[in-house]
Design a protein around this motif. Structure first.
Motif, PDB file in Angstrom:
ATOM      1  N   GLY A 196      21.096  58.092  57.602  1.00 56.71           N
ATOM      2  CA  GLY A 196      19.736  58.582  57.465  1.00 56.71           C
ATOM      3  C   GLY A 196      19.157  58.307  56.093  1.00 56.71           C
ATOM      4  N   ALA A 197      20.017  58.353  55.061  1.00 58.82           N
ATOM      5  CA  ALA A 197      19.545  58.091  53.702  1.00 58.82           C
ATOM      6  C   ALA A 197      19.080  56.654  53.541  1.00 58.82           C
ATOM      7  N   VAL A 198      19.694  55.732  54.282  1.00 54.30           N
ATOM      8  CA  VAL A 198      19.282  54.326  54.237  1.00 54.30           C
ATOM      9  C   VAL A 198      17.834  54.196  54.690  1.00 54.30           C
ATOM     10  N   PHE A 199      17.484  54.862  55.787  1.00 50.45           N
ATOM     11  CA  PHE A 199      16.112  54.780  56.282  1.00 50.45           C
ATOM     12  C   PHE A 199      15.154  55.581  55.404  1.00 50.45           C
ATOM     13  N   GLY A 200      15.633  56.654  54.771  1.00 48.59           N
ATOM     14  CA  GLY A 200      14.801  57.379  53.822  1.00 48.59           C
ATOM     15  C   GLY A 200      14.410  56.502  52.647  1.00 48.59           C
ATOM     16  N   LEU A 201      15.357  55.707  52.174  1.00 48.83           N
ATOM     17  CA  LEU A 201      15.072  54.766  51.095  1.00 48.83           C
ATOM     18  C   LEU A 201      14.031  53.742  51.522  1.00 48.83           C
ATOM     19  N   ALA A 202      14.103  53.297  52.776  1.00 49.34           N
ATOM     20  CA  ALA A 202      13.128  52.326  53.284  1.00 49.34           C
ATOM     21  C   ALA A 202      11.721  52.904  53.282  1.00 49.34           C
ATOM     22  N   SER A 203      11.580  54.194  53.584  1.00 43.82           N
ATOM     23  CA  SER A 203      10.245  54.811  53.572  1.00 43.82           C
ATOM     24  C   SER A 203       9.671  54.827  52.160  1.00 43.82           C
ATOM     25  N   CYS A 204      10.520  55.037  51.156  1.00 41.26           N
ATOM     26  CA  CYS A 204      10.052  54.984  49.765  1.00 41.26           C
ATOM     27  C   CYS A 204       9.563  53.581  49.413  1.00 41.26           C
ATOM     28  N   MET A 205      10.265  52.560  49.903  1.00 43.06           N
ATOM     29  CA  MET A 205       9.847  51.184  49.659  1.00 43.06           C
ATOM     30  C   MET A 205       8.504  50.896  50.323  1.00 43.06           C
TER      31      MET A 205
END
Length: 406
Positions: A365-374
């Motif tokens: 889930g943290a991987v996709f959270g990082l993508a939202s920041c990008m």
């Protein structure tokens, strides 16, 4: 042959005809490889999240060195280089299943990636040189639709024959890769060499006034990697999708792309690049947050399927980055800047998959959270695009502090 002289040729032998044929041929190999990849590496090579991260890191290394195109076009015409690269992509795809180990898959992936990234670099350059600026957004949308249509046919054949005829990974890879390679070789023979009206500079070009284009490319490459590497992997690892189910999902996205891509291209023409990219990045921020929720809140497969389809539609709007550059560029900068942009696009792509592969093992889930920041960072950059980009009006700051001539 000049572009004006080429107008006397039959429609299919004109430059736009070649662009369409290449748009039809490339996805057959690349997206068939992608559709089978997650099942192939999990079922045959026993990959885990770390292994798939390393595979995609290796796959992106040639993209980082796409700047080598500038050196190659000193000796090889862009059109020839593009078709040779397309041939390499097809051949490498064809032999993928013959190397069912981590080392073998990485080697073949590296070769196919050289073909793919060098082809894409040259293809983008030729599109921007050969297409009229006013018609480019919509025609790029039609090219995307043509590629989606060709891939749809390939995916339909996989779905109809995979279980019915108990096909192997080897048979499908040979058929798809071989087809692409043969089409590329046909194009080398059947089409004349077209001369664009503006000779291209054959040295690296970095211009301060292109900084926003470079930044958009960097963030697009970083963000796209998370979707490309982990969204499909999630469907197999978490939800147990089989080859024909993954392919069916891809088909849904392709049908929608065929319908929507020309419309999205038209919308870019009407509303401009800033509005299109703003809409894309707001949407992608929401999509990636919902992806993260699948893991943090144990949401189900239905949401994952919807998000996958919506994600693909938003990515279609990325053509606006191309047309933004076409509007602000010196015509002679297109080829070298396409190579530089591909390298910038892949800076993060080289290390992100491997690093995030390790994060995936502990917190997907943290991987996709990082993508939202990008995606939110990309949104901030998109808001800096002026309503009518042009040389001297590259960003919304240009009117306040015009950049000196370079």
């Amino acid at each position: 042959m000049s572009l004006d002289d080429a107008k006397a040729l039959p429609r299919w032998r004109q430059p736009v005809g070649l662009l369409v044929v290449m748009a039809l041929a490339m996805p057959i190999a690349f997206f068939t490889w992608s559709a089978l990849l997650n099942n192939f590496v999990i079922e045959v090579a026993q990959f885990d999240g770390s292994d798939i991260g390393w595979l995609h890191t290796v796959r992106e290394i040639p993209g980082f060195f796409a700047i080598g195109v500038i050196f190659l076009i000193l000796f090889i015409r862009e059109q020839v280089l593009g078709l040779v690269s397309l041939t390499l992509l097809g051949v490498a795809t064809a032999v993928t299943a013959q190397f069912p180990s981590l080392g073998g898959i990485l080697m073949v992936t590296l070769l196919s990636s050289i073909g793919f990234h060098y082809y894409e670099t040259v293809n983008q350059s030729l599109q921007l040189q050969w297409l009229d600026k006013k018609k480019a957004p919509q025609f790029l949308g039609w090219l995307m639709a043509a590629g989606s249509g060709a891939t749809l046919v390939a995916y339909a054949l996989i779905i109809l024959t995979w279980r019915a005829y108990d096909l192997s990974f080897s048979v499908v890879y040979w058929a798809a890769g071989g087809f692409t390679a043969l089409v590329a070789l046909f194009c080398l023979v059947a089409y004349p060499q077209f001369e664009a009206p503006n000779p291209q500079r054959k040295q690296m070009v970095l211009r301060r006034r292109y900084w926003l284009y470079y930044a958009l490319q960097f963030m697009a490459g970083a963000r796209r990697q998370i979707f490309t590497v982990f969204a499909g992997f999630m469907m197999v690892e978490r939800f147990g999708f089989d080859v024909h189910e993954i392919t069916a999902l891809f088909m849904v996205t392709l049908v929608l792309n065929m319908i929507c891509a020309p419309l999205l291209g038209k919308l870019v023409s009407v509303f401009g690049e800033r509005a299109a990219l703003t809409f894309e990045y707001i949407g992608l921020t929401g999509v990636f947050l919902l992806y993260a929720g699948i893991y943090f809140f144990d949401w189900g497969v239905t949401l994952a399927l919807v998000l996958y389809v919506v994600d693909h539609l938003f990515f279609s709007l990325a053509l606006a980055i191309k047309t933004y550059f076409q509007k602000i560029a010196d015509p002679g900068d297109i080829a070298p800047t396409a190579a530089v942009a591909f390298t910038i696009n892949h800076i993060a792509a080289v290390f992100l998959p491997a690093l995030l592969g390790y994060l995936w093992l502990t917190s997907p889930g943290a991987v996709f959270g990082l993508a939202s920041c990008m995606a939110m960072t990309s949104l901030g950059l998109a808001l800096l695009i002026p309503r009518h980009p042009a040389p001297g009006n590259e960003t919304r700051f240009s009117a306040l502090a015009p950049a000196p001539a370079e």
